[in-house]
Design a protein around this motif. Structure first.
Motif, PDB file in Angstrom:
ATOM      1  N   ARG A 185      14.621   9.742  -2.126  1.00  0.00           N
ATOM      2  CA  ARG A 185      14.180   8.343  -2.139  1.00  0.00           C
ATOM      3  C   ARG A 185      13.020   8.209  -3.108  1.00  0.00           C
ATOM      4  O   ARG A 185      12.217   9.131  -3.261  1.00  0.00           O
ATOM      5  N   PHE A 186      12.914   7.046  -3.729  1.00  0.00           N
ATOM      6  CA  PHE A 186      11.923   6.835  -4.776  1.00  0.00           C
ATOM      7  C   PHE A 186      10.821   5.879  -4.328  1.00  0.00           C
ATOM      8  O   PHE A 186      11.053   4.937  -3.560  1.00  0.00           O
ATOM      9  N   LEU A 187       9.630   6.130  -4.868  1.00  0.00           N
ATOM     10  CA  LEU A 187       8.494   5.217  -4.734  1.00  0.00           C
ATOM     11  C   LEU A 187       7.943   4.955  -6.121  1.00  0.00           C
ATOM     12  O   LEU A 187       7.761   5.897  -6.909  1.00  0.00           O
ATOM     13  N   ASN A 188       7.693   3.678  -6.435  1.00  0.00           N
ATOM     14  CA  ASN A 188       6.949   3.367  -7.650  1.00  0.00           C
ATOM     15  C   ASN A 188       5.636   2.700  -7.261  1.00  0.00           C
ATOM     16  O   ASN A 188       5.617   1.722  -6.511  1.00  0.00           O
TER      17      ASN A 188
ATOM     18  N   ASP B 267       0.841  -1.196   0.000  1.00  0.00           N
ATOM     19  CA  ASP B 267       0.000   0.000   0.000  1.00  0.00           C
ATOM     20  C   ASP B 267       0.884   1.258   0.000  1.00  0.00           C
ATOM     21  O   ASP B 267       1.675   1.457   0.922  1.00  0.00           O
ATOM     22  N   PRO B 268       0.744   2.137  -0.998  1.00  0.00           N
ATOM     23  CA  PRO B 268       1.622   3.317  -1.075  1.00  0.00           C
ATOM     24  C   PRO B 268       1.419   4.322   0.061  1.00  0.00           C
ATOM     25  O   PRO B 268       2.284   5.179   0.283  1.00  0.00           O
ATOM     26  N   THR B 269       0.293   4.234   0.784  1.00  0.00           N
ATOM     27  CA  THR B 269       0.114   5.143   1.927  1.00  0.00           C
ATOM     28  C   THR B 269       1.137   4.852   3.019  1.00  0.00           C
ATOM     29  O   THR B 269       1.433   5.727   3.843  1.00  0.00           O
ATOM     30  N   HIS B 270       1.690   3.651   3.010  1.00  0.00           N
ATOM     31  CA  HIS B 270       2.728   3.286   3.969  1.00  0.00           C
ATOM     32  C   HIS B 270       3.970   4.161   3.775  1.00  0.00           C
ATOM     33  O   HIS B 270       4.656   4.519   4.740  1.00  0.00           O
ATOM     34  N   TRP B 271       4.251   4.511   2.528  1.00  0.00           N
ATOM     35  CA  TRP B 271       5.455   5.299   2.212  1.00  0.00           C
ATOM     36  C   TRP B 271       5.397   6.665   2.882  1.00  0.00           C
ATOM     37  O   TRP B 271       6.361   7.099   3.523  1.00  0.00           O
ATOM     38  N   ASP B 272       4.262   7.342   2.760  1.00  0.00           N
ATOM     39  CA  ASP B 272       4.127   8.653   3.394  1.00  0.00           C
ATOM     40  C   ASP B 272       4.117   8.548   4.913  1.00  0.00           C
ATOM     41  O   ASP B 272       4.654   9.420   5.601  1.00  0.00           O
TER      42      ASP B 272
ATOM     43  N   VAL C  19       7.770   5.427   5.751  1.00  0.00           N
ATOM     44  CA  VAL C  19       8.933   4.997   4.972  1.00  0.00           C
ATOM     45  C   VAL C  19       9.806   6.128   4.468  1.00  0.00           C
ATOM     46  O   VAL C  19      11.034   6.099   4.617  1.00  0.00           O
ATOM     47  N   LYS C  20       9.218   7.147   3.853  1.00  0.00           N
ATOM     48  CA  LYS C  20      10.009   8.100   3.068  1.00  0.00           C
ATOM     49  C   LYS C  20      11.078   8.837   3.874  1.00  0.00           C
ATOM     50  O   LYS C  20      12.137   9.167   3.336  1.00  0.00           O
ATOM     51  N   ASP C  21      10.805   9.105   5.157  1.00  0.00           N
ATOM     52  CA  ASP C  21      11.798   9.796   5.970  1.00  0.00           C
ATOM     53  C   ASP C  21      12.353   8.912   7.082  1.00  0.00           C
ATOM     54  O   ASP C  21      12.916   9.398   8.062  1.00  0.00           O
ATOM     55  N   ASN C  22      12.214   7.601   6.896  1.00  0.00           N
ATOM     56  CA  ASN C  22      12.679   6.651   7.903  1.00  0.00           C
ATOM     57  C   ASN C  22      14.214   6.667   7.964  1.00  0.00           C
ATOM     58  O   ASN C  22      14.878   6.616   6.929  1.00  0.00           O
ATOM     59  N   PRO C  23      14.797   6.728   9.153  1.00  0.00           N
ATOM     60  CA  PRO C  23      16.267   6.769   9.265  1.00  0.00           C
ATOM     61  C   PRO C  23      16.965   5.509   8.746  1.00  0.00           C
ATOM     62  O   PRO C  23      18.177   5.544   8.482  1.00  0.00           O
ATOM     63  N   THR C  24      16.192   4.421   8.589  1.00  0.00           N
ATOM     64  CA  THR C  24      16.800   3.206   8.022  1.00  0.00           C
ATOM     65  C   THR C  24      17.213   3.433   6.574  1.00  0.00           C
ATOM     66  O   THR C  24      18.082   2.729   6.058  1.00  0.00           O
TER      67      THR C  24
END
Length: 408
Positions: A374-377, A317-322, A325-330
């Protein structure tokens, strides 16, 4: 409450649509034919869901009823836009003449213009035809979308590394084995280093995969086929007699994927090595915003990883990225998602237009996005669900080539 609101919206569309047809058919009886057709299509939709209530079983009659209702509904949306626009103009015109006191008629609103109705009817024919085309042809019009993504910290050995992503197979919806077979051969034809499937193998239950195992097991790549689960894979949308039965269904789906040679990642990561260099592939269970289930544990999936490791994350689910994920320090360099299907309908002209009803629900609904370097597709999906077709948003096979450089 949602059903009441939906019904009211349909009634509004129907009211304005009837105004358009009535304007065109003044003095003629065919406006009543139109009304009879609208009532018949809606009644047939209700009837088919009554006759075929089990959504785990494919019904051609039910799918056609949904398609016909959707095609007519979209035409009515166009009708409403035209008629509502004309009403706003008539209201403004009436107010203007009322204020100036120069009205030549006792009527506050001028009569409807037949020309506007004719234009509305012509424009509405486009989505109506597109929905019908999508149900018969568009749903198997597979598109290969290719991207090159550049990363400054890509390990040298992975320069030119090719990833093929597919998502949202929804095997229980397929009705043409030959077309699906063609699409899977098209996936293999890309000769990518790895094939990644980002969830929703089935609509509801594992038995949908019966008879398809060999075909999907034919997928092959140098570094293998990896998969994750999507929200539909857990059996949450089916009715079960017990929790044990539901768990058994999920276990069978896991076993089927294993038998096909797919490596299912359940909140875990693996290393793909090239000499001293490595790419970390991370697979998280479904985690969705809003009402969607949150099975995934990103922290668990990332166990043992370092920020400097190059990572590709699979999250349905792309909502997970926002959200996480997108700013996760990992530091997840590339995230691959699906889920939205692009709503299976819309208009896309590369470099010009990218429109879909999905835009109203998801901030990121199709294609490549970039934030924080960082990229999301978001893959548009391999299969279809609900509406048994695709119009403008075609089924997708994504090929991503990793490049080393200053970043893009």
């Amino acid at each position: 409450m949602r059903w009441i609101v939906a019904l009211l919206v349909v009634v509004v569309f129907e009211f304005y649509s009837f105004q358009l047809i009535r304007t065109l058919s003044r003095g003629h009886w065919w406006k009543w034919v139109y009304l009879a057709i609208s009532i018949g299509v809606f009644a047939n939709l209700i009837l088919q869901f009554y006759l075929h209530p089990d959504r785990t079983v494919v019904s051609g009659a039910r799918d056609f009823a949904v398609t016909l209702f959707l095609a007519l509904l979209l035409a009515k949306v166009i009708f409403t836009i035209f008629m509502l626009g004309e009403d706003l103009y008539r209201l403004a015109e009436g107010l203007f003449h009322k204020i100036k006191g120069d009205s030549t008629s006792d009527a506050f609103l001028s009569s409807r213009r037949k020309f506007i109705s004719m234009v509305g009817l012509g424009v509405a024919a486009l989505p109506f035809g597109a929905i019908l085309y999508g149900a018969f042809k568009g749903k198997y019009d597979y598109q290969v979308r290719e991207y090159e993504l550049t990363f400054k910290d890509l390990p040298d050995a992975f320069e030119g590394y090719k990833i093929t992503q597919i998502s949202d197979i929804h095997v229980g919806s397929f009705d043409d084995r030959e077309e699906v077979s063609y699409a899977l051969k098209l996936v293999n034809k890309q000769k990518s280093d790895v094939i990644l499937f980002t969830g929703d193998l089935v609509n509801n239950v594992s038995e949908e995969m019966y008879g398809w195992e060999e075909l999907f097991g034919s997928l092959s790549a140098k570094d293998g086929v990896y998969s994750i689960l999507g929200n539909h894979d857990y059996g949450d949308y089916a009715t079960w007699e017990s929790d044990a039965e539901k768990k058994a269904n999920l276990q069978e789906l896991l076993d089927i994927q294993k038998s096909m040679g797919w490596r299912l990642l359940l909140d875990e990561n693996v290393s793909i090595d090239r000499g001293a260099d490595s790419l970390k592939l991370v697979g998280v269970q479904n985690w969705g915003g809003g009402r969607f289930p949150k099975y995934g544990d990103l922290k668990k999936a990332s166990a043992g990883l370092q920020p400097e490791d190059f990572k590709v994350l699979m999250s349905h689910d792309p909502t997970h990225w926002d959200a996480q994920v997108k700013d996760n320090p990992t530091n997840f360099h590339l995230t691959l998602s699906g889920h939205t299907h692009g709503m299976q309908m819309g208009i896309e002209i590369p470099g010009w237009i990218k429109l879909s009803p999905a835009w109203f629900v998801y901030k990121k609904w199709a294609g490549i996005y970039k934030e924080y370097d960082r990229f999301l597709n978001v893959n548009r999906g391999f299969g279809f669900l609900g509406y048994s077709g695709r119009a403008g948003i075609w089924p997708e096979i994504t090929v991503i080539t990793l490049r080393k450089g200053a970043g893009s």
